[in-house]
Motif scaffolding. Structure first.
Motif, PDB file in Angstrom:
ATOM      1  N   CYS A  12       5.714   0.049   5.622  1.00 40.99           N
ATOM      2  CA  CYS A  12       4.545  -0.515   4.952  1.00 40.99           C
ATOM      3  C   CYS A  12       4.687  -2.010   4.723  1.00 40.99           C
ATOM      4  O   CYS A  12       3.683  -2.734   4.644  1.00 40.99           O
ATOM      5  CB  CYS A  12       4.287   0.200   3.625  1.00 40.99           C
ATOM      6  N   GLU A  16       2.182  -1.672   8.287  1.00 45.76           N
ATOM      7  CA  GLU A  16       1.779  -0.355   8.793  1.00 45.76           C
ATOM      8  C   GLU A  16       1.112   0.432   7.663  1.00 45.76           C
ATOM      9  O   GLU A  16       1.613   0.464   6.531  1.00 45.76           O
ATOM     10  CB  GLU A  16       2.990   0.405   9.336  1.00 45.76           C
ATOM     11  N   GLU A  17       0.014   1.088   7.966  1.00 43.09           N
ATOM     12  CA  GLU A  17      -0.782   1.787   6.948  1.00 43.09           C
ATOM     13  C   GLU A  17      -0.244   3.200   6.728  1.00 43.09           C
ATOM     14  O   GLU A  17      -0.840   4.194   7.136  1.00 43.09           O
ATOM     15  CB  GLU A  17      -2.250   1.790   7.369  1.00 43.09           C
ATOM     16  N   ARG A  19       1.143   4.044   3.482  1.00 43.44           N
ATOM     17  CA  ARG A  19       1.257   4.279   2.052  1.00 43.44           C
ATOM     18  C   ARG A  19       0.500   5.550   1.664  1.00 43.44           C
ATOM     19  O   ARG A  19      -0.360   6.037   2.406  1.00 43.44           O
ATOM     20  CB  ARG A  19       0.700   3.084   1.280  1.00 43.44           C
ATOM     21  N   GLY A  22      -3.111   5.340   2.074  1.00 41.59           N
ATOM     22  CA  GLY A  22      -3.579   4.942   3.383  1.00 41.59           C
ATOM     23  C   GLY A  22      -3.497   3.452   3.652  1.00 41.59           C
ATOM     24  O   GLY A  22      -3.920   2.984   4.712  1.00 41.59           O
ATOM     25  N   GLY A  23      -2.942   2.713   2.720  1.00 40.46           N
ATOM     26  CA  GLY A  23      -2.841   1.267   2.874  1.00 40.46           C
ATOM     27  C   GLY A  23      -1.443   0.818   3.269  1.00 40.46           C
ATOM     28  O   GLY A  23      -0.610   1.609   3.719  1.00 40.46           O
ATOM     29  N   HIS A  24      -1.188  -0.464   3.084  1.00 40.40           N
ATOM     30  CA  HIS A  24       0.117  -1.036   3.408  1.00 40.40           C
ATOM     31  C   HIS A  24       0.492  -2.035   2.317  1.00 40.40           C
ATOM     32  O   HIS A  24      -0.287  -2.320   1.403  1.00 40.40           O
ATOM     33  CB  HIS A  24       0.082  -1.728   4.783  1.00 40.40           C
ATOM     34  N   ARG A  26       2.061  -5.262   3.226  1.00 44.21           N
ATOM     35  CA  ARG A  26       2.627  -6.305   4.080  1.00 44.21           C
ATOM     36  C   ARG A  26       3.208  -7.438   3.245  1.00 44.21           C
ATOM     37  O   ARG A  26       2.551  -7.968   2.344  1.00 44.21           O
ATOM     38  CB  ARG A  26       1.545  -6.855   5.007  1.00 44.21           C
ATOM     39  N   THR A  53      -1.183  10.743   5.715  1.00 44.09           N
ATOM     40  CA  THR A  53      -1.668   9.471   5.179  1.00 44.09           C
ATOM     41  C   THR A  53      -3.189   9.495   5.222  1.00 44.09           C
ATOM     42  O   THR A  53      -3.771   9.608   6.308  1.00 44.09           O
ATOM     43  CB  THR A  53      -1.151   8.290   6.027  1.00 44.09           C
TER      44      THR A  53
END
Length: 306
Positions: A12, A16-17, A19, A22-24, A26, A53
């Protein structure tokens, strides 16, 4: 050409999504600044055990299990069965994660309330137990300039050693490697520098030298020991400098010792003197260039003493 460290990283943090939502997460220092100089080995243990996810968040229990928030699924055994990484020079974990956090993770009781904040992510804990000398941080701590510099120094040093030991090498190669790292090791751990030197001089027991070298680099480089290493460099070249340059270099070293100037100032002077070709021993010292200059480290002022 500088050896590229192989660095594990929570996926993450590279964007990369994966989490739970559904997020990351960065982290730009990793992707934009460190990324061009290292080979990432991204991994998400939660995805690797089959969690989707997005997914229901997971948490650590007071007795060390990993469960979903509703308490209907226990992922402890699955997490314990994941393969561990090999051949890494460092690892950056996601802070506060019940699988990847390396410190201060909440533990929850059966009533759903936190019983403490002394937990460690189950996957991260397995990595740290298996590889106690691995350079490890989370992205939160890498916001600190001193910790960021220390982590980068360790992963590039580990990569150089891995590169040497991964191919054919001789006792002479190891002795030369040790000599090039003299100032760097003295700034961290003079006792282990001497112990590793004895191993190298005796013909080089690979495992023994690796452990001593990595343990030395894991020891914090204090302003005092760093200034002593700089003073050692001065003692090797001082007689060949004119008096104004000698006095200036000594003054910069002592200002660094007191925390009045950053390490980059005396290092720049030494690198300048070494670039002329008159000091080949100094020019080879990794202490002058422990990591790519593009990372813009070593410019923070340290607290004096130590």
């Amino acid at each position: 050409m500088e050896v590229r460290p192989r660095v594990g990283v929570s996926s993450c943090l590279l964007g990369e999504e994966v989490r739970f939502n559904g997020g990351h997460k960065r982290y730009r220092f990793l992707t934009d600044e460190l990324g061009p100089h290292v080979d990432w080995v991204p991994y998400c243990p939660e995805v690797s055990i089959g969690l989707g996810t997005p997914r229901e968040p997971i948490r650590l229990t007071a007795d060390g299990r990993l469960v979903n928030r509703s308490g209907t699924a226990d992922h402890t055994a699955a997490m314990a069965g994941l393969p561990l990484p090999a051949g890494l020079d460092g690892y950056v974990f996601k802070a506060k994660s019940p699988s990847c956090g390396i410190r201060a993770i909440p533990r929850y009781g059966e009533d759903g309330l936190a019983t403490g904040h002394d937990g460690r992510g189950l996957y991260a804990g397995r990595v740290l137990t298996a590889f106690p000398l691995l350079a490890v941080e989370d992205e939160g701590r890498l916001n600190d300039a001193a910790l960021r510099e220390a982590f980068c120094e360790r992963i590039f040093a580990a990569a150089r050693l891995r590169s040497l030991l991964s191919g054919p090498w001789s006792a002479g190669d190891l002795a030369a490697f040790h000599a090039r790292h003299k100032l760097q090791l003295l700034a961290h751990d003079p006792a282990r520098y001497r112990a590793a030197g004895r191993v190298a001089a005796a013909g080089g027991a690979e495992a023994a030298y690796r452990d001593l070298f990595l343990a030395a680099m894991a020891t914090r480089a204090t302003p005092g020991r760093t200034a002593n290493a700089l003073q050692h460099a001065y003692s090797r070249i001082g007689r060949q400098l004119d008096r104004p340059r000698r006095l200036d270099l000594v003054a910069r070293i002592e200002a660094c010792r007191r925390g009045e100037e950053p390490l980059s100032v005396p290092i720049a002077l030494l690198a300048h003197y070494a670039s002329g070709g008159d000091f080949p021993w100094l020019a080879e010292q990794t202490f002058l260039r422990p990591f790519p200059a593009a990372l813009r480290l070593r410019h923070a002022v340290s607290v004096g003493g130590g």
